[in-house]
Scaffold this motif. Structure first.
Motif, PDB file in Angstrom:
ATOM      1  N   UNK A   1       0.888  -1.340   0.002  1.00 25.62           N
ATOM      2  CA  UNK A   1      -0.073   0.091   0.015  1.00 25.62           C
ATOM      3  C   UNK A   1       0.917   1.372  -0.057  1.00 25.62           C
ATOM      4  N   UNK A   2       2.296   1.185  -0.126  1.00 33.67           N
ATOM      5  CA  UNK A   2       2.916   2.480  -0.107  1.00 33.67           C
ATOM      6  C   UNK A   2       4.455   2.036  -0.411  1.00 33.67           C
ATOM      7  N   UNK A   3       5.075   3.241  -0.485  1.00 37.77           N
ATOM      8  CA  UNK A   3       6.528   3.180  -0.662  1.00 37.77           C
ATOM      9  C   UNK A   3       7.203   4.051   0.656  1.00 37.77           C
ATOM     10  N   UNK A   4       8.119   3.411   1.424  1.00 42.75           N
ATOM     11  CA  UNK A   4       8.479   4.223   2.316  1.00 42.75           C
ATOM     12  C   UNK A   4      10.133   4.091   2.398  1.00 42.75           C
ATOM     13  N   UNK A   5      10.646   5.052   3.125  1.00 44.73           N
ATOM     14  CA  UNK A   5      12.314   4.853   3.307  1.00 44.73           C
ATOM     15  C   UNK A   5      12.397   4.332   4.782  1.00 44.73           C
ATOM     16  N   UNK A   6      13.645   3.786   4.733  1.00 46.73           N
ATOM     17  CA  UNK A   6      14.042   3.062   5.989  1.00 46.73           C
ATOM     18  C   UNK A   6      13.752   3.843   7.146  1.00 46.73           C
ATOM     19  N   UNK A   7      13.026   3.437   8.274  1.00 47.93           N
ATOM     20  CA  UNK A   7      12.899   4.138   9.389  1.00 47.93           C
ATOM     21  C   UNK A   7      11.840   4.835   9.312  1.00 47.93           C
ATOM     22  N   UNK A   8      10.897   5.185   8.256  1.00 48.74           N
ATOM     23  CA  UNK A   8       9.667   5.697   7.981  1.00 48.74           C
ATOM     24  C   UNK A   8       8.205   4.830   8.585  1.00 48.74           C
ATOM     25  N   UNK A   9       8.653   4.026   9.465  1.00 41.80           N
ATOM     26  CA  UNK A   9       7.455   3.347  10.003  1.00 41.80           C
ATOM     27  C   UNK A   9       6.947   3.864  11.151  1.00 41.80           C
ATOM     28  N   UNK A  10       5.778   3.299  11.811  1.00 45.91           N
ATOM     29  CA  UNK A  10       5.269   3.829  13.101  1.00 45.91           C
ATOM     30  C   UNK A  10       6.219   3.330  13.910  1.00 45.91           C
ATOM     31  N   UNK A  11       6.638   4.428  14.825  1.00 45.68           N
ATOM     32  CA  UNK A  11       7.538   4.035  15.885  1.00 45.68           C
ATOM     33  C   UNK A  11       7.000   2.725  16.878  1.00 45.68           C
ATOM     34  N   UNK A  12       7.967   1.579  16.834  1.00 46.27           N
ATOM     35  CA  UNK A  12       7.537   0.579  17.717  1.00 46.27           C
ATOM     36  C   UNK A  12       7.081  -0.553  16.808  1.00 46.27           C
ATOM     37  N   UNK A  13       6.609  -0.193  15.661  1.00 42.88           N
ATOM     38  CA  UNK A  13       6.646  -1.396  14.640  1.00 42.88           C
ATOM     39  C   UNK A  13       7.888  -1.885  14.050  1.00 42.88           C
ATOM     40  N   UNK A  14       7.588  -2.970  13.206  1.00 45.48           N
ATOM     41  CA  UNK A  14       8.879  -3.830  12.988  1.00 45.48           C
ATOM     42  C   UNK A  14       9.986  -3.092  12.412  1.00 45.48           C
ATOM     43  N   UNK A  15      10.963  -3.197  13.091  1.00 47.88           N
ATOM     44  CA  UNK A  15      12.139  -2.583  12.400  1.00 47.88           C
ATOM     45  C   UNK A  15      13.525  -3.444  12.205  1.00 47.88           C
ATOM     46  N   UNK A  16      13.563  -4.677  12.987  1.00 45.98           N
ATOM     47  CA  UNK A  16      14.581  -5.627  12.931  1.00 45.98           C
ATOM     48  C   UNK A  16      14.695  -6.058  11.584  1.00 45.98           C
ATOM     49  N   UNK A  17      13.394  -6.450  10.874  1.00 42.25           N
ATOM     50  CA  UNK A  17      13.357  -6.842   9.487  1.00 42.25           C
ATOM     51  C   UNK A  17      12.000  -6.021   8.918  1.00 42.25           C
ATOM     52  N   UNK A  18      11.862  -6.004   7.520  1.00 39.85           N
ATOM     53  CA  UNK A  18      10.944  -5.635   6.711  1.00 39.85           C
ATOM     54  C   UNK A  18      10.627  -6.536   5.719  1.00 39.85           C
ATOM     55  N   UNK A  19       9.402  -6.486   5.398  1.00 37.39           N
ATOM     56  CA  UNK A  19       8.938  -7.201   4.167  1.00 37.39           C
ATOM     57  C   UNK A  19       8.640  -6.338   3.042  1.00 37.39           C
ATOM     58  N   UNK A  20       9.375  -6.640   1.784  1.00 40.33           N
ATOM     59  CA  UNK A  20       9.066  -5.693   0.612  1.00 40.33           C
ATOM     60  C   UNK A  20       7.909  -6.456  -0.121  1.00 40.33           C
ATOM     61  N   UNK A  21       7.042  -5.843  -0.450  1.00 40.24           N
ATOM     62  CA  UNK A  21       6.001  -6.419  -1.523  1.00 40.24           C
ATOM     63  C   UNK A  21       6.817  -6.511  -2.894  1.00 40.24           C
ATOM     64  N   UNK A  22       7.259  -5.734  -3.698  1.00 37.68           N
ATOM     65  CA  UNK A  22       8.129  -5.908  -4.778  1.00 37.68           C
ATOM     66  C   UNK A  22       9.315  -5.429  -5.085  1.00 37.68           C
ATOM     67  N   UNK A  23      10.051  -4.550  -4.344  1.00 36.78           N
ATOM     68  CA  UNK A  23      11.360  -4.090  -4.521  1.00 36.78           C
ATOM     69  C   UNK A  23      11.823  -3.340  -3.646  1.00 36.78           C
ATOM     70  N   UNK A  24      13.156  -3.566  -3.253  1.00 40.26           N
ATOM     71  CA  UNK A  24      13.965  -2.596  -2.371  1.00 40.26           C
ATOM     72  C   UNK A  24      14.774  -1.744  -3.340  1.00 40.26           C
ATOM     73  N   UNK A  25      14.984  -0.451  -3.163  1.00 43.25           N
ATOM     74  CA  UNK A  25      16.015   0.434  -3.695  1.00 43.25           C
ATOM     75  C   UNK A  25      16.880   1.018  -2.923  1.00 43.25           C
ATOM     76  N   UNK A  26      18.158   0.941  -3.374  1.00 40.51           N
ATOM     77  CA  UNK A  26      19.169   2.071  -2.800  1.00 40.51           C
ATOM     78  C   UNK A  26      19.163   3.149  -3.678  1.00 40.51           C
ATOM     79  N   UNK A  27      18.870   4.298  -3.242  1.00 42.94           N
ATOM     80  CA  UNK A  27      18.863   5.448  -3.878  1.00 42.94           C
ATOM     81  C   UNK A  27      19.556   6.800  -3.635  1.00 42.94           C
ATOM     82  N   UNK A  28      19.926   7.545  -4.225  1.00 35.62           N
ATOM     83  CA  UNK A  28      20.662   8.778  -4.041  1.00 35.62           C
ATOM     84  C   UNK A  28      20.375   9.855  -5.259  1.00 35.62           C
ATOM     85  N   UNK A  29      20.797  11.043  -5.065  1.00 38.37           N
ATOM     86  CA  UNK A  29      20.640  11.913  -6.246  1.00 38.37           C
ATOM     87  C   UNK A  29      21.397  11.578  -7.315  1.00 38.37           C
TER      88      UNK A  29
END
Length: 735
Positions: A522-550
């Motif tokens: 349901x959305x695209x987020x950056x590392x750490x952009x989750x509700x504080x206290x929700x899962x942070x040790x691991x994450x589930x990627x629905x379709x992709x993970x990106x390493x992104x810079x300018x």
């Protein structure tokens, strides 16, 4: 949302599980559901907030639910509310603790079960508890209530003062699906496949074909099995301590059956959908391959298909041509069978909700043997890859367009390197990590579409398949010649081990000032952009993970493996406020750490893969559509030569014109009338206009109406489709 009994449903409640999909505020829009109650189980997780908290929970679109992070879903049972022998002690202590912690309201909703167990039936014992409490205590008063009553009180009295959180509510318990890697992979594929089937059936509707009412029932059966498998547990309570007990074995077989029922029925549904479409796929006086695109945007890419030897002999030279353009299509033999062979084609510009016809031309000239490349370096116009013989992984990946080395050599592991993790106390530190050994780097394939290197290695817990085999892990790295794509294809031969263990694949990227971005449900987020206290040790990627810079982004996709740890190995950290870290990705392929309800072991051969690209295009749209293209293969149909009735070398059934920042998530027939349903989402935070128009004179669009996620009309017919930033819409198109 109204039930058949006429009861208005206002509240969604999720208990036990401690995260929920970020799309839910969008999906509940215009359904009447406006409240969310989460009765969270803190076992092996942490809860958002220090005290029970009400807040506005927002999707990226800005759609909101009034959310309540309650206490445990059996808090009332902790207070003895269901006991026949009434004892107010625990209730008094519980209310007192709320006051000490600063709970702000003069009311609170407390959940309980009829008996002190999960999934309990109702009981009348609480009635007596409430009656005696209220006759004994002046304040506070207790009241038995339905879930929505507390939420209505909060909305009426405190709505304006509540904080707003536009964060993904990530689930801590998703790691258990790493204990059932094979079934998890198949369900992920089946979820995408059923969307493709619905797209094919929408094409049939647009072509004025007939659909049996039974098809909708079959699709619902498949989706029901997917949902039952995706429920958060997959086994008995004693599955870890007694993994081979009769109850553990039986419960897993029952749960696993949901996955295989979905896989089985979807395979048949795919054939039925193609059969319904086949009357519009005409034969020619030469063999024809139809490449069909059931998604909502024009696509190019590679497609693997099986072709019978009588149509395309695998030992003979042949050419495949795009009939609409006359251009040759790159083709490569993948593997042979007695009755035919698997081929890969590289196709271009396949119309959305349409197809292209390809011509097969054969000769009597035999295929010449492949010339194999060297064993350590592969190079094309886009990348240079160097494999380390000692580790069997990529020590250098140079992007020629970005002029960047993409592998971070400061990481102790190389790109694509398998890592085995063990512990003595299951999911508790310290953890011990080891890499594979007895590395063998060998020549792979030299082909028209890709060249490859093959790597074999040993690792504890993994054994080779077959008598005398010693290699438990296999990796083929494919470098595609004509497109910016690299593929890592793994196969592991897993031994039965019940001691705690996990398998990771390292992707330590190097990109200046980069951040990790990923797609959740349901959305695209950056590392750490989750509700504080929700899962942070691991994450589930629905379709992709990106390493992104300018400077650009690296996008990684896996059709099979959803679990990732970011920047480091994070088991046991339980960070409430995770911060952005180094752009190092660790794909978490399998584990057996969860101490109950999941499998203690896995066995047999498991295959999985990753597709990787890099680009100077840093948009969400690029990453999303690359991932969806990789995870949603084209459908194909191969027809032998016959009477020449080929009239459309390229066909589009409906024009969907819009900017790149719009994703057509799903297209399906309504089944109840001549109409299709479009599910749309804006990706970049920009407004977008969508225009629908007939692709030819045989199609007429009679009416376009916005509906909700249940298919219910939410307004009058509309003349234009406009999406606000990150908005999700459901549209019915009558033809």
């Amino acid at each position: 949302m109204t039930l058949g009994s006429g009861i208005q449903v206002k509240t969604a409640m999720q208990n036990d599980v401690n995260g929920i999909a970020w799309c839910m505020p969008d999906y509940f829009k215009n359904t009447g559901v406006k409240y969310l109650i989460m009765g969270i189980n803190e076992t092996r997780s942490i809860r958002p907030f220090d005290i029970p908290t009400c807040f506005w929970w927002e999707a990226p679109s800005g759609e909101r639910l009034l959310a309540f992070r309650g206490e445990h879903y059996m808090t009332g049972n902790f207070y003895n509310i269901e006991k026949e022998d009434i004892d107010f002690t625990h209730m008094i202590w519980g209310i007192s603790e709320l006051g000490k912690k600063g709970y702000p309201f003069d009311r609170i909703g407390i959940q309980f079960s009829g008996y002190f167990t999960d999934n309990a039936p109702p009981s009348t014992a609480a009635c007596k508890f409430v009656e005696e409490w209220n006759s004994t205590h002046e304040f506070p008063k207790l009241k038995l209530a339905v879930a929505s009553e507390f939420m209505e009180y909060v909305e009426e009295n405190h709505a304006e003062e509540l904080p707003v959180y536009r964060n993904a509510w990530l689930d801590w318990w998703t790691d258990g699906f790493g204990s059932i890697s094979r079934e998890t992979a198949e369900i992920r594929k089946t979820q995408n496949a059923i969307q493709q089937d619905e797209g094919l059936l929408a094409m049939v509707t647009l072509l004025d074909g007939e659909l049996s009412p039974e098809i909708e029932k079959k699709i619902e059966h498949i989706k029901e099995n997917i949902i039952f498998f995706d429920e958060h547990t997959v086994g008995a309570a004693e599955s870890i301590q007694s993994p081979f007990s009769e109850n553990s074995v039986k419960q897993w077989l029952q749960k696993g059956a949901y996955a295989w029922e979905a896989v089985k029925k979807e395979t048949l549904m795919k054939e039925e959908a193609l059969a319904r479409l086949q009357p519009y796929l005409h034969k020619a006086n030469f063999p024809v391959i139809y490449i069909i695109n059931p998604l909502g945007w024009d696509r190019s890419g590679s497609v693997e298909l099986f072709i019978d030897s009588e149509v395309l002999p695998p030992e003979k030279k042949a050419s495949i041509t795009d009939v609409s353009t006359g251009k040759k299509v790159p083709v490569q033999l993948v593997k042979k069978r007695a009755e035919g062979a698997y081929w890969m084609l590289e196709v271009k510009d396949i119309p959305a909700l349409g197809y292209k016809a390809l011509k097969i031309s054969t000769t009597d000239e035999l295929l010449s043997p492949e010339i194999l490349p060297g064993t350590e370096i592969m190079e094309n116009g886009f990348y240079r890859i160097e494999v380390d013989k000692k580790t069997g992984a990529v020590k250098s990946l140079f992007d020629k367009e970005l002029r960047l080395e993409l592998v971070d050599r400061n990481n102790p592991y190389h790109l694509g390197q398998p890592i085995r993790e063990t512990s003595e106390k299951r999911d508790t530190p310290p953890f011990h990590r080891a890499v594979s050994d007895h590395i063998s780097v060998e020549k792979g394939v030299q082909g028209t579409i890709w060249e490859s290197i093959k790597i074999f290695s040993d690792m504890p817990g993994f054994s080779g398949a077959g008598e005398g085999a010693t290699k438990g892990l296999e990796l083929e790295i494919r470098l595609y010649r004509n497109t910016r794509k690299i593929e890592f294809k793994y196969s592991a031969h897993k031994e039965i081990i019940t001691d705690p263990e996990a398998l990771y694949i390292a992707f330590p990227f190097s990109l200046p000032e980069a951040k990790i971005v990923f797609e959740t449900t349901g959305g695209i987020l950056t590392q750490g952009q989750q509700l504080p206290g929700s899962s942070s040790d691991w994450n589930v990627a629905q379709n992709f993970v990106s390493v992104r810079s300018s400077k650009g982004q690296v996008v990684v996709v896996s059709n099979e493996v959803p679990l990732w740890q970011f920047s480091d190995f994070n088991m046991g950290k339980f960070e409430r406020y995770p911060k952005q870290g180094l752009p190092w990705l660790y794909s978490w392929v399998m584990n057996n750490y969860w101490f109950t309800n999941f499998r203690a072991y896995q066995e047999g051969t498991f295959s999985w893969s990753y597709q990787l690209t890099s680009t100077n295009d840093t948009t969400n749209a690029f990453a999303t559509k690359f991932a969806w293209g990789e995870r949603n293969p084209f459908a194909t149909r191969t027809l032998p030569a016959g009477e020449n009735k080929l009239c459309n070398a390229s066909l589009r059934t409906l024009k969907i014109d819009g900017p790149e920042n719009v994703l057509v998530i799903n297209i399906r027939p309504s089944f109840h009338k001549k109409s299709i349903i479009l599910h749309l989402r804006e990706l970049e935070g920009l407004p977008a206009d969508i225009k629908l128009s007939p692709a030819d004179q045989t199609l007429t669009i009679k009416k376009v109406t916005e509906i909700n996620s249940l298919g219910e009309r939410t307004g009058q017919p509309i003349s234009a489709i406009r999406l606000k930033p990150y908005e999700v819409k459901f549209i019915e198109v009558e033809i």
